[in-house]
Design a protein around this motif. Structure first.
Motif, PDB file in Angstrom:
ATOM      1  N   GLY A 175      76.059  25.204   1.418  1.00 27.75           N
ATOM      2  CA  GLY A 175      76.288  26.440   0.674  1.00 27.75           C
ATOM      3  C   GLY A 175      76.869  27.603   1.458  1.00 27.75           C
ATOM      4  O   GLY A 175      77.686  28.361   0.908  1.00 27.75           O
ATOM      5  N   PRO A 176      76.510  27.812   2.717  1.00 27.51           N
ATOM      6  CA  PRO A 176      76.990  29.012   3.426  1.00 27.51           C
ATOM      7  C   PRO A 176      78.509  29.119   3.552  1.00 27.51           C
ATOM      8  O   PRO A 176      79.041  30.220   3.579  1.00 27.51           O
ATOM      9  CB  PRO A 176      76.348  28.884   4.803  1.00 27.51           C
ATOM     10  CG  PRO A 176      75.161  28.010   4.616  1.00 27.51           C
ATOM     11  CD  PRO A 176      75.538  27.057   3.515  1.00 27.51           C
ATOM     12  N   MET A 177      79.222  27.978   3.594  1.00 27.90           N
ATOM     13  CA  MET A 177      80.628  28.023   3.978  1.00 27.90           C
ATOM     14  C   MET A 177      81.560  28.258   2.803  1.00 27.90           C
ATOM     15  O   MET A 177      82.559  27.564   2.624  1.00 27.90           O
ATOM     16  CB  MET A 177      80.998  26.720   4.720  1.00 27.90           C
ATOM     17  CG  MET A 177      80.209  26.539   5.994  1.00 27.90           C
ATOM     18  SD  MET A 177      80.454  27.990   7.067  1.00 27.90           S
ATOM     19  CE  MET A 177      79.053  27.859   8.126  1.00 27.90           C
TER      20      MET A 177
ATOM     21  N   GLY B 283      85.029  28.777   3.709  1.00 22.38           N
ATOM     22  CA  GLY B 283      85.552  27.753   4.620  1.00 22.38           C
ATOM     23  C   GLY B 283      84.887  27.871   5.982  1.00 22.38           C
ATOM     24  O   GLY B 283      84.375  28.922   6.360  1.00 22.38           O
ATOM     25  N   HIS B 284      84.912  26.744   6.705  1.00 23.00           N
ATOM     26  CA  HIS B 284      84.284  26.706   8.027  1.00 23.00           C
ATOM     27  C   HIS B 284      85.079  27.542   9.038  1.00 23.00           C
ATOM     28  O   HIS B 284      86.313  27.609   8.976  1.00 23.00           O
ATOM     29  CB  HIS B 284      84.261  25.265   8.538  1.00 23.00           C
ATOM     30  CG  HIS B 284      83.270  24.377   7.877  1.00 23.00           C
ATOM     31  ND1 HIS B 284      81.927  24.457   8.108  1.00 23.00           N
ATOM     32  CD2 HIS B 284      83.445  23.365   6.979  1.00 23.00           C
ATOM     33  CE1 HIS B 284      81.295  23.529   7.402  1.00 23.00           C
ATOM     34  NE2 HIS B 284      82.206  22.854   6.700  1.00 23.00           N
TER      35      HIS B 284
ATOM     36  N   GLY C  68      74.294  34.673   5.338  1.00 20.29           N
ATOM     37  CA  GLY C  68      74.206  34.462   6.784  1.00 20.29           C
ATOM     38  C   GLY C  68      75.495  33.890   7.347  1.00 20.29           C
ATOM     39  O   GLY C  68      75.656  33.767   8.552  1.00 20.29           O
ATOM     40  N   GLY C  69      76.398  33.491   6.447  1.00 18.63           N
ATOM     41  CA  GLY C  69      77.707  32.978   6.874  1.00 18.63           C
ATOM     42  C   GLY C  69      77.612  31.781   7.806  1.00 18.63           C
ATOM     43  O   GLY C  69      78.558  31.459   8.521  1.00 18.63           O
ATOM     44  N   GLY C  70      76.468  31.091   7.788  1.00 17.80           N
ATOM     45  CA  GLY C  70      76.277  29.941   8.674  1.00 17.80           C
ATOM     46  C   GLY C  70      75.210  30.196   9.733  1.00 17.80           C
ATOM     47  O   GLY C  70      74.772  29.277  10.421  1.00 17.80           O
TER      48      GLY C  70
ATOM     49  N   ALA D 240      76.051  40.124  11.125  1.00 14.60           N
ATOM     50  CA  ALA D 240      77.512  40.250  11.283  1.00 14.60           C
ATOM     51  C   ALA D 240      78.223  39.105  10.584  1.00 14.60           C
ATOM     52  O   ALA D 240      79.206  39.311   9.855  1.00 14.60           O
ATOM     53  CB  ALA D 240      77.867  40.268  12.772  1.00 14.60           C
ATOM     54  N   ALA D 241      77.699  37.873  10.745  1.00 11.84           N
ATOM     55  CA  ALA D 241      78.329  36.717  10.086  1.00 11.84           C
ATOM     56  C   ALA D 241      78.215  36.842   8.569  1.00 11.84           C
ATOM     57  O   ALA D 241      79.166  36.557   7.834  1.00 11.84           O
ATOM     58  CB  ALA D 241      77.662  35.431  10.568  1.00 11.84           C
ATOM     59  N   GLY D 242      77.051  37.287   8.101  1.00 12.79           N
ATOM     60  CA  GLY D 242      76.855  37.430   6.646  1.00 12.79           C
ATOM     61  C   GLY D 242      77.705  38.519   6.057  1.00 12.79           C
ATOM     62  O   GLY D 242      78.333  38.341   5.005  1.00 12.79           O
TER      63      GLY D 242
END
Ligand code: KE4
Length: 427
Positions: A62-64, A67-68, A270-272, A308-310
């Protein structure tokens, strides 16, 4: 498909890690065979340690959604980590994240960051119990809310995948406080609330079920639950760990126009990186420590790198037209898969929501957990491996949803449908 290095890694892992994996659903237990080990990922693709490339329809579950290894997300992480990885004191990014979530999700007047979806849901249930003084909770058969003790009762996802009715280690005294309802059954919900509504602290639901494959709510069903909870003073909790920020920017609560009392989130925000959050009505959230007596805490909660990623991911998905494009891609994929199955004379149907989908080897419609369980899982497992051999990685379980990202473009969908046309003819 070459898999020597994955096999060697899995052999070593099996000695040291339960089932060789750090989360059960990764182990390919229900589809058979051994999992591949990822080396790297980019856009819509995963690359394994043996050099195989896969169009990835799991996206780290789900986070991506963008895209990765999206450059904007990686840059945000790189910039932030240079100032330190964790402070243990408040930082500005936590305020920015709280402002973003409460702005995107109007039902969330306040929000608390945690480190996983499990932490979010078990905290939300504690708030419901603490605020109402009641002890019973309601969940739905096939729904999965993480591995908190109260939820491992007729759960979905890995619990369903592994055919575990309930998990050992959950005291009966606690499991007995969790009542389960069939999803999409109006009368069963009304009957339960008529009988014990005054004893129910909270009702938690995946508004779109993504852990028993993918099942959409019947028209009016979520509103029905909203009315029952309001009438009986039960806290309505939308578990949007999977659907939040995906099926619409404002999640399923925006898509269906329902205002829950509490919501839980994770994954995309969390963007990963490890993240979760719960939030909702101010009168409920104000009771969470240290502003109130309901305790919940976490060393790395609101971690600046995860924030930051999120936040970078939220920036990407707030772009105009992002979710409309995601919805179009999801329909193109599912329409193409259904057409390929029809050409091959295979009983097959899909369910879809923007950015997520379910695949079933049975005629449609699929509206209940019973419908989902009646799918030909043996055929799904053969299809899974036939697609993997052709460079397409689907969720390794007939009881998981699939995920699209903005990186799944025409080329990725064309590759997937070409693989499916071959796979369907060899089932
Ligand atoms: P985590 O604790 O895994 O971050 O989140 C638990 C959770 C809570 N609620 C919903 C609706 C969820 O889908 C999840 C986790 N989803 C699974 C995929 N079905 C995570 C994959 C895994 O268990 O490895």
């Amino acid at each position: 498909m070459k898999n020597d290095r994955s096999h060697d890694l899995f052999t070593r892992a099996l000695e040291l890690i339960p089932g060789g994996v750090n989360s059960p659903v990764r182990a390919f237990k229900s589809v058979g065979g051994e999992p591949f080990f990822a080396a790297r990922a980019e856009g819509a693709y995963l690359f394994d340690v043996d050099g195989n490339r896969f169009v990835d329809y799991v996206g780290s579950w789900g986070p991506m959604i963008a895209g990765h290894a999206h450059p904007q997300v990686l840059d945000a992480v790189a910039r932030t980590m240079r100032d330190g990885l964790s402070f243990g004191v408040p930082s500005a990014l936590e305020v920015t994240m709280a402002e973003a979530i409460t702005q995107i999700m109007p039902s969330c007047e306040m929000v608390r960051m945690v480190n996983s979806g499990t932490e979010a849901t078990l905290s939300a249930i504690r708030v419901a119990r603490g605020a109402t003084g009641r002890t019973r909770i309601v969940k739905f058969e096939g729904c999965y809310h993480g591995h908190g003790d109260s939820f491992l009762v007729k759960a979905g996802s890995g619990v369903m995948t592994l055919g575990l009715p309930n998990s050992p280690g959950v005291p009966a005294a606690l499991a007995d406080l969790t009542l389960t309802l069939p999803y999409n059954d109006f009368d069963a919900a009304t009957k339960l609330f008529d009988e014990v509504g005054g004893e129910i602290a909270g009702l938690i639901i995946e508004p779109i079920v993504g852990n028993a494959n993918c099942i959409l709510p019947r028209d009016g069903y979520l509103q029905h639950l909203r009315e029952l909870c309001t009438r009986h003073g039960t806290v309505l909790i939308f578990d949007e760990v999977m659907t939040g920020f995906r099926v619409a920017l404002g999640g399923a609560q925006q898509l269906y126009g329902i205002t829950p009392d509490l919501s839980t989130f994770g994954k995309i925000i969390g963007g990963g990186m490890p993240v979760g959050a719960y939030g909702g009505r101010r009168d409920l959230m104000a009771q969470v420590a240290p502003s109130g007596p309901i305790y919940q805490a976490g060393t790395l909660s609101g971690n600046p790198v995860a924030m930051a990623a999120g936040l970078a991911t939220l920036d990407l998905i707030r772009a105009p037209g992002f979710h409309a494009a995601l919805e179009r891609g999801t329909h193109r994929l599912c329409d193409g898969l259904e057409a390929a199955a029809r050409e091959a004379g295979i009983a097959f149907t899909t369910t879809r929501a923007p950015g997520m989908f379910g695949l079933y080897f049975r005629e449609g419609p699929v509206k209940t957990f019973e419908d989902a369980k009646a799918s030909d899982t043996a055929r799904f497992n053969r299809f899974f491996h036939a697609m993997l051999e052709r460079g397409v990685y689907l969720a390794p379980s007939a009881f998981e949803a699939g995920f699209m990202s903005s990186a799944h473009g025409d080329a990725e969908i064309a590759l997937t449908l070409a693989a499916a046309r071959e796979a369907f003819t060899n089932l």
